[in-house]
Design a protein around this motif. Sequence first.
Motif, PDB file in Angstrom:
ATOM      1  N   SER A 196       0.830  -1.136  -0.077  1.00  0.00           N
ATOM      2  CA  SER A 196      -0.118   0.119  -0.048  1.00  0.00           C
ATOM      3  C   SER A 196       0.801   0.986  -0.026  1.00  0.00           C
ATOM      4  O   SER A 196       1.904   1.104   0.517  1.00  0.00           O
ATOM      5  CB  SER A 196      -0.851  -0.034   1.075  1.00  0.00           C
ATOM      6  OG  SER A 196      -0.120  -0.006   2.573  1.00  0.00           O
TER       7      SER A 196
ATOM      8  N   VAL B  67       0.400   8.528  -2.785  1.00  0.00           N
ATOM      9  CA  VAL B  67      -0.643   8.556  -3.593  1.00  0.00           C
ATOM     10  C   VAL B  67      -0.739   9.616  -4.293  1.00  0.00           C
ATOM     11  O   VAL B  67      -1.045   9.651  -5.539  1.00  0.00           O
ATOM     12  CB  VAL B  67      -2.050   8.273  -2.733  1.00  0.00           C
ATOM     13  CG1 VAL B  67      -3.385   8.648  -3.623  1.00  0.00           C
ATOM     14  CG2 VAL B  67      -2.262   6.911  -2.192  1.00  0.00           C
TER      15      VAL B  67
ATOM     16  N   LEU C  25      -1.001   7.032 -11.414  1.00  0.00           N
ATOM     17  CA  LEU C  25      -2.316   6.149 -10.993  1.00  0.00           C
ATOM     18  C   LEU C  25      -3.456   6.197 -11.711  1.00  0.00           C
ATOM     19  O   LEU C  25      -4.560   5.233 -11.853  1.00  0.00           O
ATOM     20  CB  LEU C  25      -2.534   6.484  -9.453  1.00  0.00           C
ATOM     21  CG  LEU C  25      -1.465   6.255  -8.285  1.00  0.00           C
ATOM     22  CD1 LEU C  25      -1.758   6.797  -7.038  1.00  0.00           C
ATOM     23  CD2 LEU C  25      -1.055   4.764  -8.368  1.00  0.00           C
TER      24      LEU C  25
ATOM     25  N   GLY D  99      -1.480   2.705 -13.572  1.00  0.00           N
ATOM     26  CA  GLY D  99      -2.392   2.511 -12.472  1.00  0.00           C
ATOM     27  C   GLY D  99      -1.957   2.007 -11.059  1.00  0.00           C
ATOM     28  O   GLY D  99      -0.566   1.932 -10.953  1.00  0.00           O
ATOM     29  N   GLY D 100      -2.732   1.414 -10.263  1.00  0.00           N
ATOM     30  CA  GLY D 100      -1.872   0.847  -9.121  1.00  0.00           C
ATOM     31  C   GLY D 100      -1.020  -0.265  -9.172  1.00  0.00           C
ATOM     32  O   GLY D 100      -0.048  -0.241  -8.537  1.00  0.00           O
TER      33      GLY D 100
ATOM     34  N   GLN E  59       2.184   0.799 -10.535  1.00  0.00           N
ATOM     35  CA  GLN E  59       2.831   1.764  -9.645  1.00  0.00           C
ATOM     36  C   GLN E  59       3.801   0.734  -8.552  1.00  0.00           C
ATOM     37  O   GLN E  59       4.648   0.847  -8.267  1.00  0.00           O
ATOM     38  CB  GLN E  59       2.364   2.922  -9.028  1.00  0.00           C
ATOM     39  CG  GLN E  59       2.829   3.698  -8.364  1.00  0.00           C
ATOM     40  CD  GLN E  59       3.801   4.349  -9.226  1.00  0.00           C
ATOM     41  OE1 GLN E  59       3.610   5.080 -10.255  1.00  0.00           O
ATOM     42  NE2 GLN E  59       5.095   4.691  -8.765  1.00  0.00           N
ATOM     43  N   GLN E  60       2.972  -0.297  -7.982  1.00  0.00           N
ATOM     44  CA  GLN E  60       3.498  -1.166  -7.179  1.00  0.00           C
ATOM     45  C   GLN E  60       4.584  -1.948  -7.596  1.00  0.00           C
ATOM     46  O   GLN E  60       5.684  -2.168  -7.220  1.00  0.00           O
ATOM     47  CB  GLN E  60       2.534  -2.309  -6.760  1.00  0.00           C
ATOM     48  CG  GLN E  60       1.233  -1.487  -5.802  1.00  0.00           C
ATOM     49  CD  GLN E  60       0.294  -2.493  -5.505  1.00  0.00           C
ATOM     50  OE1 GLN E  60      -0.051  -3.513  -6.370  1.00  0.00           O
ATOM     51  NE2 GLN E  60      -0.559  -2.317  -4.439  1.00  0.00           N
TER      52      GLN E  60
END
Length: 246
Positions: A2, A8, A15, A21-22, A25-26
């Motif tokens: 997270s 964020v 994102l 997107g998430g 980015q991870q």
Amino acid sequence: MSFSPDEVERYARHLVLAEIGGPGQQKLARATVLIVGAGGVGGPAALYLAAAGVGTLRIVDGDTVALSNLQRQILFDTSDLGRSKVEVAATALTAVNPHVRIEPLDHPLTAGNAAGIVSGCDVVLDGTDDFPTRHTVNAACVAADLPLVSGALGRWSGQVGVFSGKPCYRCLVPASPPDAETCARVGVVGALAGVIGAMAALETIKLITGAGEPLTGRLLLYDGLSATARTVSVTADPECPICRSH
């Protein structure tokens, strides 16, 4: 994993991109990228990769900052003259993004230490300006089965390619040209380094996130004088001593 509220907001423009997107980015946050050479190409590439949120940037360069570097190597300023490039880079990149881990290696990459330096990396970005080092980096990447993003400059033109197994960089340049031109001898326009460095960073981000179509097996040739670009395919050399058995 997270992200904190700071992250964020920091990565908000990534994102909302459908291709990143998430999840993308991870992937960036979990990635380790080796940058060989903190100069004209490696410097701007490092700045963009740090800003993008690549989790770990390992930077290897044994040089110190010289006055002639400042025309194109934007990681440094006049107060850095004589200092280790990787130490200056670590401070500058941490200022850009404190969430990124910087691993400065203040020595050259050689045939003897290359395997250890590339170990644990996801992508290798080569921004060096001499063919022996490029060949050493390439051999280490093929042996470790790592994608190599290669960027190079010359006067008003530059090139970026991605090599992943076969063909490899050695297929493109089988041996060091005896009359290879250097920036010190023939010159280079400073802003070109930023163009090629940014392109190399973009290819690295695409490889990590799976976005788009990387330049794998292809070479993008950019002509700054005419503001044109073209892409050519790189053919595997069946007799290449590095990748023929890959």
